[in-house]
Write an enzyme that holds these catalytic residues in place. Sequence first.
Site, PDB file in Angstrom:
ATOM      1  N   CYS A 261       0.837  -1.219  -0.155  1.00 10.43           N
ATOM      2  CA  CYS A 261      -0.132  -0.135  -0.078  1.00 10.43           C
ATOM      3  C   CYS A 261       0.976   1.411  -0.027  1.00 10.43           C
ATOM      4  O   CYS A 261       0.828   1.979  -0.972  1.00 10.43           O
ATOM      5  CB  CYS A 261      -0.902  -0.082   1.166  1.00 10.43           C
TER       6      CYS A 261
HETATM    7  C1  UDX Z   1      -0.647   0.332   5.483  1.00 10.77           C
HETATM    8  C2  UDX Z   1      -1.668   1.044   6.427  1.00 10.77           C
HETATM    9  O1  UDX Z   1      -1.211   1.171   7.718  1.00 10.77           O
HETATM   10  C3  UDX Z   1      -3.134   0.699   6.290  1.00 10.77           C
HETATM   11  O2  UDX Z   1      -4.022   1.544   7.124  1.00 10.77           O
HETATM   12  C4  UDX Z   1      -3.545   0.702   5.036  1.00 10.77           C
HETATM   13  O3  UDX Z   1      -4.719   0.117   4.657  1.00 10.77           O
HETATM   14  C5  UDX Z   1      -2.615  -0.110   4.015  1.00 10.77           C
HETATM   15  O4  UDX Z   1      -1.242   0.448   4.172  1.00 10.77           O
HETATM   16  P1  UDX Z   1       0.375  -2.140   5.698  1.00 10.77           P
HETATM   17  O5  UDX Z   1       1.257  -1.827   4.505  1.00 10.77           O
HETATM   18  O6  UDX Z   1      -0.151  -3.419   6.119  1.00 10.77           O
HETATM   19  O7  UDX Z   1      -0.797  -0.827   5.914  1.00 10.77           O
HETATM   20  O8  UDX Z   1       1.560  -1.859   6.702  1.00 10.77           O
HETATM   21  P2  UDX Z   1       1.912  -0.964   7.755  1.00 10.77           P
HETATM   22  O9  UDX Z   1       1.973  -1.486   9.174  1.00 10.77           O
HETATM   23  O10 UDX Z   1       1.458   0.497   7.796  1.00 10.77           O
HETATM   24  O11 UDX Z   1       3.783  -0.769   7.475  1.00 10.77           O
HETATM   25  C6  UDX Z   1       4.237  -0.192   6.316  1.00 10.77           C
HETATM   26  C7  UDX Z   1       5.522  -0.261   6.115  1.00 10.77           C
HETATM   27  O12 UDX Z   1       6.030   0.883   6.898  1.00 10.77           O
HETATM   28  C8  UDX Z   1       6.252  -1.482   6.625  1.00 10.77           C
HETATM   29  O13 UDX Z   1       7.242  -1.712   5.575  1.00 10.77           O
HETATM   30  C9  UDX Z   1       6.860  -0.944   8.014  1.00 10.77           C
HETATM   31  O14 UDX Z   1       8.133  -1.758   8.262  1.00 10.77           O
HETATM   32  C10 UDX Z   1       7.141   0.328   7.721  1.00 10.77           C
HETATM   33  N1  UDX Z   1       7.079   1.283   9.062  1.00 10.77           N
HETATM   34  C11 UDX Z   1       5.984   1.322   9.676  1.00 10.77           C
HETATM   35  C12 UDX Z   1       8.353   2.025   9.534  1.00 10.77           C
HETATM   36  O15 UDX Z   1       9.347   1.975   8.692  1.00 10.77           O
HETATM   37  N2  UDX Z   1       8.106   2.768  10.604  1.00 10.77           N
HETATM   38  C13 UDX Z   1       6.851   2.866  11.240  1.00 10.77           C
HETATM   39  O16 UDX Z   1       7.122   3.551  12.120  1.00 10.77           O
HETATM   40  C14 UDX Z   1       5.730   2.178  10.791  1.00 10.77           C
END
Ligand code: UDX
Length: 436
Positions: A261
């Site tokens: 996403c």
């Molecule tokens: C995301 C949104 O959170 C969700 O609301 C939407 O519907 C789809 O996209 P998702 O892709 O499942 O969800 O994962 P998420 O937990 O948001 O993490 C995305 C990426 O960001 C991961 O690679 C994670 O490692 C990274 N991340 C997340 C960080 O590097 N730092 C953070 O503080 C949070």
Amino acid sequence: MARIAMVGTGYVGLVTGVVFAELGHEVVGVDLLRERVARINRGEPPIHEDGLAELMARNVPERFRATTDIAEAMDGAAFVFIAVGTPSREDGSIDLSHVERASADIAPNLRPGQIVVVKSTVVPGTTRDVVRPILKRGAPDPGSVRLAMVPEFLREGIAVRDAMSPGRIVIGAEDRSVASAVAALFTGTDAPVLVTDPTTAEAIKYASNTLLALKISYANEIGALCEDLGIDVYRVMEGVGMDPRMSRYFLNAGLGFGGSCLPKDTRALRAVFADRGLEPLLLDALHAVNDRQALRAVSSLDGLLGGLRGKRVAVMGVAFKANTDDVRETRAVPVIMGLLQRGAEVVVHDPIASNNLREMYRMDVAFATTAREALEGSDAVVLQTDWPEYSELDASAFEKMRGRVVYDGRRALSATQVTFLRGRGFTVFLHGAGVQ
Ligand code: UDX
């Protein structure tokens, strides 16, 4: 309780459909892929998602089943959801072909009174300017087309939990009666509901994901400074996050964001800006920061090892985050590519995602079946995914390494591990803090 046809049984369609079934609705999933349909009807989850298998066991086939026949699925349904994929095109813009095809397939089967709900992530204006005209063109009674847009906020890994108790429900509808009919579907979830028009609902989804991505890139920008200053970005963000105006969420610095996403949606939004002749200054910057994270890690490792050529580096975790086997846009790929380009030999480990990496990307790496095996004989290790099992590795696993360099790109190690590793002479580099 309502009858629902769910067009698309990918990640979003399947989880949303099964959760609707759990809430008591009768759901029929529609997919072009016969194999997937058969699998679902056998009660086997085609993806790894916590709690999904249990929900499928409880609801398949009574309240949830799948078919390839859209007419059969829509017959007698009150709602028809469009939950097909919206991948990126080469140039980063959104590929709406699946949404267009689903709309065209739905149109001739549409009966007066049925409400079509767009669940796929689509750029602002799509429901009004793309889906609506296709439905109107093909529907037997064009005047009766009723349409809503309900964006999806599920997080992989905890998608079932998110769907059972969503933080919010946004309903973009053209009139009140459609909005209240759609809202009634979510009875039992207790979530606050925002009713608006479809284009605003679409924009809320993109604006939300972009702000999450911006927060991560912001933490990463400050993290680069912290490394230089010899302080820890996690401590800085702890203080920042204490202000309720900021919130501590999504300020975890590291190797950057991946997944299905955030990268795709932020790219698509950038393309929308460009398309409309607007300048996406922040969107450009957030991508530049994200792309830099893996490069920074690789060059730090290069420095710590005195060159990477011929060195064996273990990359721990290839999933884009913990608790999923999804490797789409995982940061493991730029990390591995960077290491290979500088002549390193790479061995990777992941508790469940290795096969997906092998299938999706062709890279000259070795695969280890256990974390210990990956560490054995390696000169350095990079923690790429914060899998809980990595925080439980004991000293004996690291002692099997040939070298003494540990690079934690996700704060996957516990404070106790960092202390014992440093005590045993390991160089532990924390992304966003340095060696300290
Ligand atoms: C995301 C949104 O959170 C969700 O609301 C939407 O519907 C789809 O996209 P998702 O892709 O499942 O969800 O994962 P998420 O937990 O948001 O993490 C995305 C990426 O960001 C991961 O690679 C994670 O490692 C990274 N991340 C997340 C960080 O590097 N730092 C953070 O503080 C949070």
